[in-house]
Design an enzyme around this catalytic site. Structure first.
Site, PDB file in Angstrom:
ATOM      1  N   TYR A 110       0.830  -1.194   0.000  1.00  0.00           N
ATOM      2  CA  TYR A 110       0.000   0.000   0.000  1.00  0.00           C
ATOM      3  C   TYR A 110       0.868   1.249   0.000  1.00  0.00           C
ATOM      4  CZ  TYR A 110      -3.295   3.575   1.415  1.00  0.00           C
ATOM      5  OH  TYR A 110      -4.055   4.715   1.461  1.00  0.00           O
ATOM      6  N   TRP A 112       1.212   5.536  -2.087  1.00  0.00           N
ATOM      7  CA  TRP A 112       0.942   6.384  -3.250  1.00  0.00           C
ATOM      8  C   TRP A 112       1.945   6.170  -4.367  1.00  0.00           C
ATOM      9  CZ3 TRP A 112      -2.283  10.913  -4.210  1.00  0.00           C
ATOM     10  CH2 TRP A 112      -3.386  10.985  -3.361  1.00  0.00           C
TER      11      TRP A 112
END
Length: 774
Positions: A110, A112
């Site tokens: 996980y 960005w």
């Protein structure tokens, strides 16, 4: 001096390059509100903390997987060659697959990552893992996990709702009153998943103000709203927003101001919610006086606001942060119910919003097609975890957990493989995570810097940054498509994730399957061709690849204005919602059937374990708000100049009210110890009335830097709030993070103040040469 265009989640910039170095950074010419985070390109890429060569924890290299795992974070690293690194990783993955099965590899990754469509690290790692038989994955996001699970039962998926939000021009023309819970923080609107060409959130809000929109904000933090909006501001106790929403709804009901026709035609379950609202089921009406006792907001403010909301075209909106709390599912559910009672859902300028400016694109025009990205293949492993349950996964193998009404089992994890994120930023209760992190046999990461993730790994593979590679940048809620061209040579021996996985896939006999015999340019051409096809289906013509690559960018034609749930309001039969009933579910029969005390069948005020109304305030009297930072994206570029210039006394800044500072004899610039029973961190002090008494603000994203590396419970030197936050699920339904339900105490740090050392590399052994840690 050569100029190069680069794009990121926080904006698009022109880099001036001289002798291979970035000399200046200028925002894109069309961006009216550029983010200062871009200035960190100046020093962030060539920073001494970059990982320059593959490196392996010393004991792991000498003795193999599972050795001295308690030394993760503390041991030196030994640099090795890429071929040896590929062999080491490939052999370990094969060992675990053969002995334990692919479910023993956790590769949720996980984070960005970067903005490009091809060099997007999670896409790369998931494609690679699926080529070798699959992996245990994670679902949902730290941003709004609780809402991702509850909202499909109520109104529809979170991603669908965000893409359909009523757009700024419609709000400018029609919205008379915007009531905000948790504000509309423009620091969050700096970013957008997939890239930002033009920051539009500030323009949209100020246009509404000029058109006469009145803004009302409920938040313990005043700068959650731009000063130019001149918002009427009320300061509730954190985590009490649901009580205020219930009281607004109660006033509407008692004064006959709720829209009965809307509730009957477009909703189900109001008749089961009404007895709770009026107190018939528990003897306690959820009126303004009741909410005032919980929230601290005056009862007359609540009751008079409810009347004003009913008489005006009203948009009610809540930030994502509100549902990152105990029982966070209730916040956005109750917001939808309140909007339904007003009866303005589907009308221009009315209804509800779920995080305007949560990212730049919410409220921006949206085009109904998906940009092409790297195909991830099929995951043959069914196991998964809710994203915020990583410590539970590692500490509780074989144990069951509840999620969205079903029971699942945590697999026994032998390898954690991470690329494109930083769990030592995202996750709560880092001391618990540190204990969990000692359980697997191997931790393998792709990293650009020597942050806490790389320091707590066994194998570290150096990855390139955005300006060091070629890509295509485009986002659903943005107007531009960019040809991102490599601006500088990669630092050291850093490689892009595609080449790293290609090397490992070659060792494992999967290279052809992973690469499909395409190099970077051929993949970009392939993805661009798909983009042209999808755009053409929407009547949008995009230049052929060579033309696009030469001109560097393409401005999309203006999209249509949007009104959230307009089609549903026009005809609920022709455009039903994606709920069990096809309508807005004020009471959900399905959620009720799960029989969860932590998430009943309708929105409910459920007291958090840690809040200013808890008995624990006798020991820890301050409520910690660990919101998103203004100077970086999560922990990205914390080592860069924009983030570093905002530090106070060399570490992350904590904001406290003048009253609370006075009570503790604190002064601006003091280094303070922030602590509770879970841990402690040091921060630099700011004193401001921007936070209410009883509340302190410490943004997330400072790199975790313990005084004693590898030691559970060690004092963090840099100001990471997640050594303090709780690692439990929002409820058994959503299992989201509860970072904003945290109590702490603060005192001046009177011992010798330790130096922050996380921005310099750890001890590295380079053949006969050893680079000592600071």
């Amino acid at each position: 001096m050569e100029k190069a265009l680069t794009a990121s989640h926080w904006g698009t910039y022109y880099l001036s390059i001289e002798d291979g170095q970035i000399k200046s950074v200028e925002p894109h010419r069309e961006d009216p509100d550029p983010s200062p985070i871009g200035q960190s390109f100046l020093d962030g890429i060539q920073h001494p903390c970059r990982v320059k060569k593959p490196a392996v924890r010393k004991s792991y290299l000498e003795q193999g997987p599972g050795v001295a795992t308690h030394k993760r974070g503390a041991e030196p690293f030994v640099e090795i060659e890429w071929d040896q690194a590929f062999e080491l990783v490939g052999n370990e993955l094969n060992r675990v697959r053969q002995q334990y099965g692919n479910q023993s590899i956790f590769a949720g990754s996980y984070g960005w990552a970067s903005a490009g469509r091809f060099h997007h690290a999670p896409s790369q790692i998931h494609r690679f893992m699926n080529c070798i038989g699959g992996y245990t994955k994670s679902v949902n996001t730290y941003s709004y996990a609780a809402s991702e699970v509850i909202l499909p039962h109520v109104v529809g998926s979170m991603s669908w709702l965000l893409n359909q939000h009523t757009s700024w021009p419609v709000l400018e023309k029609h919205c008379e009153l915007m009531v905000m819970f948790g504000g509309v923080a423009l620091k969050n609107g700096q970013i957008n998943a997939g890239g930002v060409g033009r920051h539009s959130a500030k323009d949209g809000l100020l246009a509404c103000k000029r058109a006469g929109t009145k803004f009302v904000n409920f938040s313990p933090v005043r700068d959650d709203v731009d000063q130019g909006l001149e918002a009427v501001h009320y300061e509730p106790k954190p985590n009490t927003d649901v009580s205020i929403m219930l009281a607004l709804a109660h006033t509407l009901y008692e004064q006959g101001l709720h829209d009965k026709a809307f509730l009957e035609q477009y909703c189900v379950g109001f008749e089961k919610f009404e007895p709770y609202l009026t107190g018939k089921v528990d003897g306690q009406p959820k009126d303004a006086k009741w909410a005032a006792n919980i929230s601290g907001v005056d009862a007359t403010v609540i009751s008079s606001l409810a009347v004003e909301m009913a008489r005006k075209r009203t948009m009610v909106t809540a930030s994502w942060s509100l549902q990152r709390a105990d029982h966070g599912e209730q916040t956005h559910w109750m917001l939808v119910v309140l909007a339904a009672m007003l009866g303005q859902i589907g009308l221009p300028g009315g209804g509800f919003g779920l995080g305007y400016a949560g990212v730049n694109g919410v409220g921006h025009q949206f085009r109904d097609f998906t940009w092409a990205s790297l195909d991830q293949g099929v995951n043959k492993v069914a196991d998964f975890i809710p994203v915020a349950r990583i410590s539970d996964l590692l500490l509780k193998p074989g144990q069951s957990f509840q999620y969205n009404g079903q029971s699942y089992t945590y697999p026994d994890t032998k390898v954690v493989y991470w690329a494109g994120g930083n769990p030592f930023h995202h996750h709560q209760d880092l001391n618990r995570l540190l204990k969990a992190w000692q359980q697997p046999d191997s931790i393998i990461v792709h990293e650009q810097t020597w942050n806490a993730l790389s320091r707590h790994a066994d194998i570290v593979l150096p990855a390139t940054m955005t300006a060091e590679r070629n890509d295509i940048v485009c986002a659903k809620r943005d107007d531009y498509v960019y040809a991102l061209k490599q601006a500088v040579v990669p630092v050291g021996e850093a490689r892009n994730d595609y080449d790293i996985f290609g090397g490992i896939a070659d060792v494992m006999g999967k290279k052809d399957e992973f690469t499909e015999d395409r190099n970077e340019k051929e993949w970009l051409q392939f993805l661009h061709a798909r983009n042209r096809q999808r755009a053409a289906a929407q009547g949008i013509e995009i230049p052929e690849f060579d033309v696009f690559w030469e001109q560097g960018e393409y401005l999309l034609p203006e999209g249509p204005d949007l009104i959230l749930l307009e089609a549903f309001r026009r005809s609920p039969e022709a455009s039903p919602l994606r709920t069990m009933s096809g309508k807005l579910e004020i009471f959900s029969e399905r959620v009720a059937s799960f029989e969860l005390a932590s998430c009943p069948g309708h929105p409910t005020w459920l007291e958090p374990k840690e809040w200013l109304g808890a008995e624990l305030v006798q020991k820890f009297p301050l409520h910690l708000i660990s919101n998103q930072p203004a100077t970086r994206l999560h922990s990205q570029f914390d080592h860069g100049q924009t983030s570093q210039r905002a530090k106070v006394s060399g570490r992350e800044a904590l904001t406290i009210s003048p009253q609370d500072a006075h009570d503790r004899a604190l002064s601006v610039g003091d280094v303070v110890k922030v602590y509770n029973d879970r841990g402690a961190t040091l921060a630099g002090l700011i004193i401001s009335d921007k936070v209410q008494p009883g509340v302190v603000q410490l943004p997330t994203g400072a790199w975790y830097d313990p005084v004693e590396p590898g030691i559970i419970g060690s004092l963090d030197k840099a100001g990471n709030p997640n050594v303090l936050t709780r690692d439990v699920g929002s409820s058994e339904l959503g299992q989201g993070p509860v970072a904003h339900s945290t109590l702490v105490e603060i005192e001046k740090y009177t011992s010798e103040i330790p130096e922050v050392t996380i921005y310099t590399p750890p001890e590295i052994i380079r053949g006969p040469e050893t680079i000592k840690a600071p």
